[in-house]
Design an enzyme around this catalytic site. Sequence first.
Site, PDB file in Angstrom:
ATOM      1  N   LYS A 274       0.845  -1.197   0.000  1.00 19.37           N
ATOM      2  CA  LYS A 274       0.000   0.000   0.000  1.00 19.37           C
ATOM      3  C   LYS A 274       0.879   1.246   0.000  1.00 19.37           C
ATOM      4  O   LYS A 274       1.988   1.208   0.539  1.00 19.37           O
ATOM      5  CB  LYS A 274      -0.853   0.038   1.276  1.00 19.37           C
ATOM      6  CG  LYS A 274      -1.985  -0.942   1.344  1.00 19.37           C
ATOM      7  CD  LYS A 274      -2.749  -0.750   2.663  1.00 19.37           C
ATOM      8  CE  LYS A 274      -3.839  -1.790   2.841  1.00 19.37           C
ATOM      9  NZ  LYS A 274      -4.929  -1.683   1.861  1.00 19.37           N
ATOM     10  N   ARG A 348     -10.027 -11.643   2.510  1.00 20.06           N
ATOM     11  CA  ARG A 348     -10.882 -12.711   1.993  1.00 20.06           C
ATOM     12  C   ARG A 348     -10.185 -14.066   2.079  1.00 20.06           C
ATOM     13  O   ARG A 348     -10.848 -15.096   2.159  1.00 20.06           O
ATOM     14  CB  ARG A 348     -11.331 -12.364   0.567  1.00 20.06           C
ATOM     15  CG  ARG A 348     -10.217 -12.193  -0.412  1.00 20.06           C
ATOM     16  CD  ARG A 348     -10.650 -11.439  -1.681  1.00 20.06           C
ATOM     17  NE  ARG A 348     -10.777  -9.998  -1.470  1.00 20.06           N
ATOM     18  CZ  ARG A 348     -11.167  -9.139  -2.408  1.00 20.06           C
ATOM     19  NH1 ARG A 348     -11.502  -9.578  -3.606  1.00 20.06           N
ATOM     20  NH2 ARG A 348     -11.255  -7.844  -2.145  1.00 20.06           N
TER      21      ARG A 348
HETATM   22  N1  BES Z   1      -7.943  -3.787   4.757  1.00 22.70           N
HETATM   23  C1  BES Z   1      -8.165  -3.406   3.405  1.00 22.70           C
HETATM   24  C2  BES Z   1      -9.500  -2.700   3.206  1.00 22.70           C
HETATM   25  C3  BES Z   1      -9.622  -1.345   3.862  1.00 22.70           C
HETATM   26  C4  BES Z   1      -9.266  -0.203   3.171  1.00 22.70           C
HETATM   27  C5  BES Z   1     -10.143  -1.215   5.134  1.00 22.70           C
HETATM   28  C6  BES Z   1      -9.391   1.036   3.778  1.00 22.70           C
HETATM   29  C7  BES Z   1     -10.265   0.019   5.733  1.00 22.70           C
HETATM   30  C8  BES Z   1      -9.893   1.141   5.049  1.00 22.70           C
HETATM   31  C9  BES Z   1      -8.166  -4.647   2.512  1.00 22.70           C
HETATM   32  O1  BES Z   1      -7.352  -5.680   2.912  1.00 22.70           O
HETATM   33  C10 BES Z   1      -7.681  -4.211   1.170  1.00 22.70           C
HETATM   34  O2  BES Z   1      -6.558  -3.815   1.077  1.00 22.70           O
HETATM   35  N2  BES Z   1      -8.535  -4.324   0.165  1.00 22.70           N
HETATM   36  C11 BES Z   1      -8.193  -3.948  -1.164  1.00 22.70           C
HETATM   37  C12 BES Z   1      -8.735  -4.991  -2.093  1.00 22.70           C
HETATM   38  C13 BES Z   1      -8.296  -4.832  -3.520  1.00 22.70           C
HETATM   39  C14 BES Z   1      -6.827  -5.129  -3.639  1.00 22.70           C
HETATM   40  C15 BES Z   1      -9.106  -5.754  -4.395  1.00 22.70           C
HETATM   41  C16 BES Z   1      -8.812  -2.600  -1.459  1.00 22.70           C
HETATM   42  O3  BES Z   1      -9.963  -2.379  -1.058  1.00 22.70           O
HETATM   43  O4  BES Z   1      -8.144  -1.763  -2.060  1.00 22.70           O
HETATM   44 MN    MN Z   2      -5.360  -5.439   2.256  1.00 25.76          MN
END
Ligand code: BES
Ligand code: MN
Length: 494
Positions: A274, A348
Amino acid sequence: MTTLNLSSKDPARLAADALVIGVRSAGGSATVEGADFLSRSAAESVSRAITLLGVTGDTGQITKIPAGDAVKADLLALVGLGKTVEDEDGRRERLRRAAGSATAALAGTAKVVLALPTDGAQDVGAVAEGALLGSYVYDRPGTDKDSIKAPVGAVEIAAGARSKGLKAALTRAEVTAAAVHAARDLVNTSPNLLYPASFAERAAKAVKGTKVSIKVLDEKQLRDGGYGGITGVGQGSARPPRLVRLSYSPARAKRTVALVGKGITFDSGGLSLKPPKSMETMKSDMAGAAAVLHTVIAAAALELPVAVTGWLALAENLPSATAQRPSDVITIRGGKTVEVLNTDAEGRLVLADALVAAGEEKPDLLVDIATLTGAQMVALGSQVGAVMGTDAERTAVAEAASRAGEQFWPMPLPEELRASLNTPTADLANIGERMGGMLVAGLFLKEFTGGLPWAHLDIAGPAFNEGGARHYVPKGGTGMGVRTLVELLCAVGA
Ligand code: BES
Ligand code: MN
Ligand code: ZN
């Protein structure tokens, strides 16, 4: 925690730092509601204050004025009740918010009397719950206690005559608020202190002396048990993953419910790293697991006639020489293979293992809760959670949320989006179509529910409050989901 008492005495005669009364917003101005006990002169000086200070009665607005001689408390605090609303759930939520705004604004004082307009035990329960939710202060480890403002010491609720069910409503409020506070504490704890093994230890400590039993699977047991999702996500961290199984199993259980929580103690994204800004709140990526842990404990404390299992899927998602790679193929418990195209879609993967394990016990209802997708925030913002799943269960959760005063909005799982998860190298990929990303994640999870009645709660936005404190919601961890899950279990047991 703040102590709570009921009083049937005249609120004007109670000694306290502050006496809180409600003001209703009507036509741009405010009118006092439910404070008939005020003497004529006291009522007049309150009206004067409302005019002179421009009090509007908007929900949660707080105005403090010197109480004068007619009231024994030092301060009078006027708290906004908002406009009159017709529906019961909405009205009770306004009571919660008013009570919570008052206790939050009066932090640091020893005793507060709440004299808000209530009608029956449920209303008093809402005031009690709001008051306790608003008196949360994160007890930061290592900080000199004197430098933190203490929560209100004692709350006395003027409840008039004893009505039926008052004691039960109060117990429910206390147990629920304690669970929310404990979930907030876990979310607020920094990820160098809270990692899978320490989370499991804290869970073991939390259930000591309760009717909840606990079993912890370590990394070796997870490998041997075929939990490829949890081990895959956890393998990049020096601090190995855990799967915690909690169980509350009363003798007279009417039904069985399995709750599954995402417990990523820190989500860096892994090798699909990230950007730094997006990592700032990622200690909160275990909020689902925190909600599950303390919901199970609350169910036991309330002695609900429902057997509840709680599954905490705990891992830390870090990049390293041992981390999983984008395009690795892993095998989830039960045998389905997944191509990990994006290591940041890790929630997931750990949930898939835990859903399969929970489903093996054939519960009547399967519920998972997770800070799963950024798309959840795009769709519903930072205060409204999403609920997906089988039709009846999605409705049951949305209705429980409304009664509990949490916002969960029903969302679809459109079958057409499922094809976007297809890949030639495995049964499915962990990412698909970007548009509707929250729904795609839900469809991914559905593959691991074995066709059981199921609800999926995405709390990515509302689990962590990045803005300022509002009514009973503090900055940081919110405890989102606990109240809905407790109410859902109550309904299942009714
Ligand atoms: N933990 C994150 C989702 C999240 C984002 C929670 C912001 C709280 C605040 C999750 O693991 C994630 O990174 N999801 C990705 C999925 C994508 C790669 C398909 C996302 O939402 O960007
Ligand atoms: Mn994530
Ligand atoms: Zn995550």
